[in-house]
Design a protein around this motif. Structure first.
Motif, PDB file in Angstrom:
ATOM      1  N   ALA A  76      30.873 -20.176 -53.753  1.00  0.00           N
ATOM      2  CA  ALA A  76      30.273 -18.836 -53.783  1.00  0.00           C
ATOM      3  C   ALA A  76      30.929 -17.950 -52.717  1.00  0.00           C
ATOM      4  CB  ALA A  76      28.770 -18.938 -53.561  1.00  0.00           C
ATOM      5  N   LEU A  77      31.139 -18.560 -51.557  1.00  0.00           N
ATOM      6  CA  LEU A  77      31.767 -17.864 -50.440  1.00  0.00           C
ATOM      7  C   LEU A  77      33.179 -17.401 -50.797  1.00  0.00           C
ATOM      8  CD1 LEU A  77      31.167 -17.603 -47.272  1.00  0.00           C
ATOM      9  CD2 LEU A  77      32.631 -19.602 -47.049  1.00  0.00           C
ATOM     10  N   ALA A  78      33.964 -18.301 -51.371  1.00  0.00           N
ATOM     11  CA  ALA A  78      35.352 -17.979 -51.727  1.00  0.00           C
ATOM     12  C   ALA A  78      35.397 -16.901 -52.795  1.00  0.00           C
ATOM     13  CB  ALA A  78      36.076 -19.242 -52.194  1.00  0.00           C
ATOM     14  N   ALA A  79      34.345 -16.853 -53.612  1.00  0.00           N
ATOM     15  CA  ALA A  79      34.285 -15.832 -54.660  1.00  0.00           C
ATOM     16  C   ALA A  79      33.806 -14.488 -54.107  1.00  0.00           C
ATOM     17  CB  ALA A  79      33.372 -16.303 -55.791  1.00  0.00           C
ATOM     18  N   GLY A  80      33.523 -14.454 -52.797  1.00  0.00           N
ATOM     19  CA  GLY A  80      33.179 -13.177 -52.170  1.00  0.00           C
ATOM     20  C   GLY A  80      31.707 -12.951 -51.919  1.00  0.00           C
ATOM     21  N   ALA A  81      30.885 -13.975 -52.121  1.00  0.00           N
ATOM     22  CA  ALA A  81      29.449 -13.829 -51.893  1.00  0.00           C
ATOM     23  C   ALA A  81      29.122 -13.875 -50.406  1.00  0.00           C
ATOM     24  CB  ALA A  81      28.691 -14.948 -52.613  1.00  0.00           C
ATOM     25  N   GLY A  82      27.883 -13.515 -50.079  1.00  0.00           N
ATOM     26  CA  GLY A  82      27.374 -13.783 -48.735  1.00  0.00           C
ATOM     27  C   GLY A  82      27.475 -12.660 -47.732  1.00  0.00           C
ATOM     28  N   ALA A  83      27.717 -11.419 -48.172  1.00  0.00           N
ATOM     29  CA  ALA A  83      27.684 -10.314 -47.209  1.00  0.00           C
ATOM     30  C   ALA A  83      26.298 -10.273 -46.575  1.00  0.00           C
ATOM     31  CB  ALA A  83      27.984  -8.990 -47.894  1.00  0.00           C
ATOM     32  N   ALA A  84      26.282 -10.112 -45.257  1.00  0.00           N
ATOM     33  CA  ALA A  84      25.018 -10.206 -44.535  1.00  0.00           C
ATOM     34  C   ALA A  84      24.131  -9.007 -44.823  1.00  0.00           C
ATOM     35  CB  ALA A  84      25.287 -10.303 -43.047  1.00  0.00           C
TER      36      ALA A  84
ATOM     37  N   PRO B   3      31.657 -12.547 -45.879  1.00  0.00           N
ATOM     38  CA  PRO B   3      32.137 -13.429 -44.810  1.00  0.00           C
ATOM     39  C   PRO B   3      33.585 -13.912 -45.001  1.00  0.00           C
ATOM     40  CG  PRO B   3      29.893 -14.015 -45.388  1.00  0.00           C
ATOM     41  CD  PRO B   3      30.311 -12.935 -46.344  1.00  0.00           C
ATOM     42  N   ILE B   4      33.964 -14.232 -46.219  1.00  0.00           N
ATOM     43  CA  ILE B   4      35.323 -14.748 -46.427  1.00  0.00           C
ATOM     44  C   ILE B   4      36.366 -13.667 -46.126  1.00  0.00           C
ATOM     45  CG2 ILE B   4      35.524 -14.214 -48.919  1.00  0.00           C
ATOM     46  CD1 ILE B   4      36.687 -17.502 -47.274  1.00  0.00           C
ATOM     47  N   GLU B   5      36.022 -12.415 -46.435  1.00  0.00           N
ATOM     48  CA  GLU B   5      36.935 -11.307 -46.129  1.00  0.00           C
ATOM     49  C   GLU B   5      36.979 -11.044 -44.624  1.00  0.00           C
ATOM     50  OE1 GLU B   5      39.191  -9.584 -47.602  1.00  0.00           O
ATOM     51  OE2 GLU B   5      38.892 -10.576 -49.524  1.00  0.00           O
ATOM     52  N   ALA B   6      35.837 -11.214 -43.987  1.00  0.00           N
ATOM     53  CA  ALA B   6      35.783 -10.992 -42.538  1.00  0.00           C
ATOM     54  C   ALA B   6      36.636 -12.033 -41.809  1.00  0.00           C
ATOM     55  CB  ALA B   6      34.334 -11.043 -42.052  1.00  0.00           C
ATOM     56  N   VAL B   7      36.547 -13.306 -42.222  1.00  0.00           N
ATOM     57  CA  VAL B   7      37.384 -14.319 -41.547  1.00  0.00           C
ATOM     58  C   VAL B   7      38.852 -14.154 -41.936  1.00  0.00           C
ATOM     59  CG1 VAL B   7      35.557 -16.028 -41.158  1.00  0.00           C
ATOM     60  CG2 VAL B   7      36.927 -16.168 -43.240  1.00  0.00           C
TER      61      VAL B   7
ATOM     62  N   THR C  71      26.570 -21.090 -43.931  1.00  0.00           N
ATOM     63  CA  THR C  71      27.589 -20.211 -44.527  1.00  0.00           C
ATOM     64  C   THR C  71      28.586 -19.766 -43.467  1.00  0.00           C
ATOM     65  OG1 THR C  71      25.880 -19.401 -46.040  1.00  0.00           O
ATOM     66  CG2 THR C  71      27.914 -18.142 -45.952  1.00  0.00           C
ATOM     67  N   ALA C  72      28.077 -19.455 -42.282  1.00  0.00           N
ATOM     68  CA  ALA C  72      28.957 -19.035 -41.188  1.00  0.00           C
ATOM     69  C   ALA C  72      29.939 -20.156 -40.840  1.00  0.00           C
ATOM     70  CB  ALA C  72      28.126 -18.660 -39.963  1.00  0.00           C
ATOM     71  N   SER C  73      29.447 -21.400 -40.768  1.00  0.00           N
ATOM     72  CA  SER C  73      30.322 -22.528 -40.446  1.00  0.00           C
ATOM     73  C   SER C  73      31.380 -22.741 -41.521  1.00  0.00           C
ATOM     74  CB  SER C  73      29.510 -23.817 -40.290  1.00  0.00           C
ATOM     75  OG  SER C  73      28.664 -23.716 -39.170  1.00  0.00           O
ATOM     76  N   LEU C  74      30.943 -22.692 -42.781  1.00  0.00           N
ATOM     77  CA  LEU C  74      31.894 -22.880 -43.882  1.00  0.00           C
ATOM     78  C   LEU C  74      32.948 -21.786 -43.894  1.00  0.00           C
ATOM     79  CD1 LEU C  74      29.680 -23.929 -46.909  1.00  0.00           C
ATOM     80  CD2 LEU C  74      31.602 -25.228 -45.967  1.00  0.00           C
ATOM     81  N   ALA C  75      32.530 -20.552 -43.689  1.00  0.00           N
ATOM     82  CA  ALA C  75      33.475 -19.430 -43.699  1.00  0.00           C
ATOM     83  C   ALA C  75      34.462 -19.558 -42.547  1.00  0.00           C
ATOM     84  CB  ALA C  75      32.726 -18.104 -43.615  1.00  0.00           C
ATOM     85  N   ALA C  76      33.966 -19.957 -41.366  1.00  0.00           N
ATOM     86  CA  ALA C  76      34.840 -20.113 -40.202  1.00  0.00           C
ATOM     87  C   ALA C  76      35.856 -21.231 -40.452  1.00  0.00           C
ATOM     88  CB  ALA C  76      34.007 -20.405 -38.960  1.00  0.00           C
ATOM     89  N   GLU C  77      35.385 -22.352 -40.991  1.00  0.00           N
ATOM     90  CA  GLU C  77      36.292 -23.466 -41.304  1.00  0.00           C
ATOM     91  C   GLU C  77      37.339 -23.021 -42.326  1.00  0.00           C
ATOM     92  OE1 GLU C  77      36.374 -26.589 -40.145  1.00  0.00           O
ATOM     93  OE2 GLU C  77      34.434 -26.925 -39.191  1.00  0.00           O
ATOM     94  N   ALA C  78      36.882 -22.271 -43.340  1.00  0.00           N
ATOM     95  CA  ALA C  78      37.811 -21.798 -44.372  1.00  0.00           C
ATOM     96  C   ALA C  78      38.856 -20.872 -43.767  1.00  0.00           C
ATOM     97  CB  ALA C  78      37.038 -21.087 -45.480  1.00  0.00           C
ATOM     98  N   GLY C  79      38.424 -19.974 -42.879  1.00  0.00           N
ATOM     99  CA  GLY C  79      39.355 -19.033 -42.258  1.00  0.00           C
ATOM    100  C   GLY C  79      40.410 -19.742 -41.425  1.00  0.00           C
TER     101      GLY C  79
ATOM    102  N   LEU D 274      44.750 -17.473 -48.538  1.00  0.00           N
ATOM    103  CA  LEU D 274      43.372 -17.163 -48.920  1.00  0.00           C
ATOM    104  C   LEU D 274      43.254 -17.088 -50.445  1.00  0.00           C
ATOM    105  CD1 LEU D 274      40.438 -16.321 -48.246  1.00  0.00           C
ATOM    106  CD2 LEU D 274      41.232 -13.952 -48.311  1.00  0.00           C
ATOM    107  N   ASP D 275      44.236 -16.446 -51.079  1.00  0.00           N
ATOM    108  CA  ASP D 275      44.207 -16.366 -52.544  1.00  0.00           C
ATOM    109  C   ASP D 275      44.257 -17.764 -53.155  1.00  0.00           C
ATOM    110  OD1 ASP D 275      44.080 -13.638 -52.382  1.00  0.00           O
ATOM    111  OD2 ASP D 275      46.217 -13.309 -52.744  1.00  0.00           O
ATOM    112  N   GLU D 276      45.041 -18.639 -52.547  1.00  0.00           N
ATOM    113  CA  GLU D 276      45.118 -20.015 -53.047  1.00  0.00           C
ATOM    114  C   GLU D 276      43.800 -20.752 -52.867  1.00  0.00           C
ATOM    115  OE1 GLU D 276      49.888 -20.506 -52.284  1.00  0.00           O
ATOM    116  OE2 GLU D 276      48.504 -21.831 -51.229  1.00  0.00           O
ATOM    117  N   LEU D 277      43.167 -20.540 -51.720  1.00  0.00           N
ATOM    118  CA  LEU D 277      41.864 -21.183 -51.497  1.00  0.00           C
ATOM    119  C   LEU D 277      40.857 -20.707 -52.536  1.00  0.00           C
ATOM    120  CD1 LEU D 277      39.999 -22.996 -49.724  1.00  0.00           C
ATOM    121  CD2 LEU D 277      39.399 -20.926 -48.464  1.00  0.00           C
ATOM    122  N   ARG D 278      40.908 -19.422 -52.835  1.00  0.00           N
ATOM    123  CA  ARG D 278      40.000 -18.871 -53.843  1.00  0.00           C
ATOM    124  C   ARG D 278      40.224 -19.509 -55.209  1.00  0.00           C
ATOM    125  NH1 ARG D 278      39.843 -12.761 -51.695  1.00  0.00           N
ATOM    126  NH2 ARG D 278      37.652 -12.898 -51.148  1.00  0.00           N
ATOM    127  N   ALA D 279      41.481 -19.611 -55.602  1.00  0.00           N
ATOM    128  CA  ALA D 279      41.797 -20.216 -56.905  1.00  0.00           C
ATOM    129  C   ALA D 279      41.368 -21.683 -56.918  1.00  0.00           C
ATOM    130  CB  ALA D 279      43.301 -20.093 -57.174  1.00  0.00           C
TER     131      ALA D 279
END
Lengths: 194, 194
Positions: A183-191, B79-83, B142-150, B178-183
């Protein structure tokens, strides 16, 4: 003395974690661990090289449970599903003893050197997963990203598992974390709706 | 002696990395680093506590460039865009010297203790990003997952950047990862059609 001791290894690990929790890792001696377990120091050194090793003695087995599941995934499995299957298997391998996992984590969190060792363990796990994916024909960068994602998903699920009283099923928490990553990678989760 | 030395810090870092590459980290002394830089040991110790510190002296600045960009992202940013913005900023902060980054990475790869320190640096970066996301109101998991992903996206881009002769733009490689992670998260990338 010298006679066979049933489950000496498990008793030593349990005694060590109790003592590390009570007195601190630095302050605990091998003699005390052996005594608490009702065994000799000699028996301790038959199973572990030192008191640090007690905390990482299952690392190889842990990594193996991830890698075997990844290797066993059907050929057409997308990389993210293959690492998720690996993380679920790793979760299944440790979930029988949450109290023990909590004690271990508390000891590691209190000691910088043990934290470094734990990070190294997870970095090796990530490298092993990436290697197994490459062997399945996944391109290197994708393999690395998928391996990192799988370990991140596991870590977040594990943190929840040792923190919460609620959900006891670690593999289920892994699956839940994966859904959140998706969900996160798809852009979800804006605070905030902005 | 004692007089002001223009860019002593940068000269010492450059000299150290050259020597670590030529002789190995263990074999290099502070005296040799100072000599190569045309400076005194005293000047070295005015800038760094020891020869290991030379390799990690920019860690705080590096982390700061990530965190500042995350904090500056508009409130409604997912969050994913922010990281990703944070990782691009971190990439921008180091990309002026790829040769230096390559030398540094080679030294670290050859030494287990330095690798542990590098892992600790990245774990701290991940924790800082997760903390900054929580302050934006993102739930902890979600914050932890996004940080790890970033950080994963950054690491994979960085590996490519120091490995390849082709793409020199590290922020662009971050965006590509990031695009690859999304795919990947969406289920792409099966190695075989089954």
């Amino acid at each position: 003395m010298g006679r066979w001791q049933p489950n000496a290894r498990g008793r030593l690990q349990r005694a060590a974690l109790e003592l590390y929790g009570e007195r601190g890792f630095e302050q605990t001696t091998v003699a005390e661990i052996a005594q608490r377990a009702g065994l000799t120091e000699r028996t301790f050194f038959r199973h572990f090289t030192d008191k640090r090793e007690v905390l990482f003695a299952n690392a190889e087995e842990f990594e193996g449970s991830f890698v075997r599941a990844l290797v066993a995934a059907p050929e057409a499995t997308p990389p993210i599903e293959a690492v998720a299957a690996a993380a679920e298997a790793g979760a299944g391998a440790i979930q029988s003893d949450r109290a023990q996992a909590r004690r271990r984590q508390a000891v590691i969190a209190a000691n910088a050197e043990l934290q470094e060792r734990e990070l190294t363990k997870l970095a090796r796990l990530t490298a092993a997963l990436a290697g197994a994916l490459r062997e399945r024909g996944v391109p290197p960068a994708t393999a690395s990203l998928a391996a990192e994602a799988g370990v991140a998903v596991f870590k977040v699920a594990f943190e929840r598992w040792i923190g919460e009283e609620g959900e006891e099923d670690l593999p289920r928490l892994v699956r839940q974390s994966l859904d959140e990553l998706r969900a996160l990678a798809a852009g979800a989760g804006a605070a905030s709706p902005g």
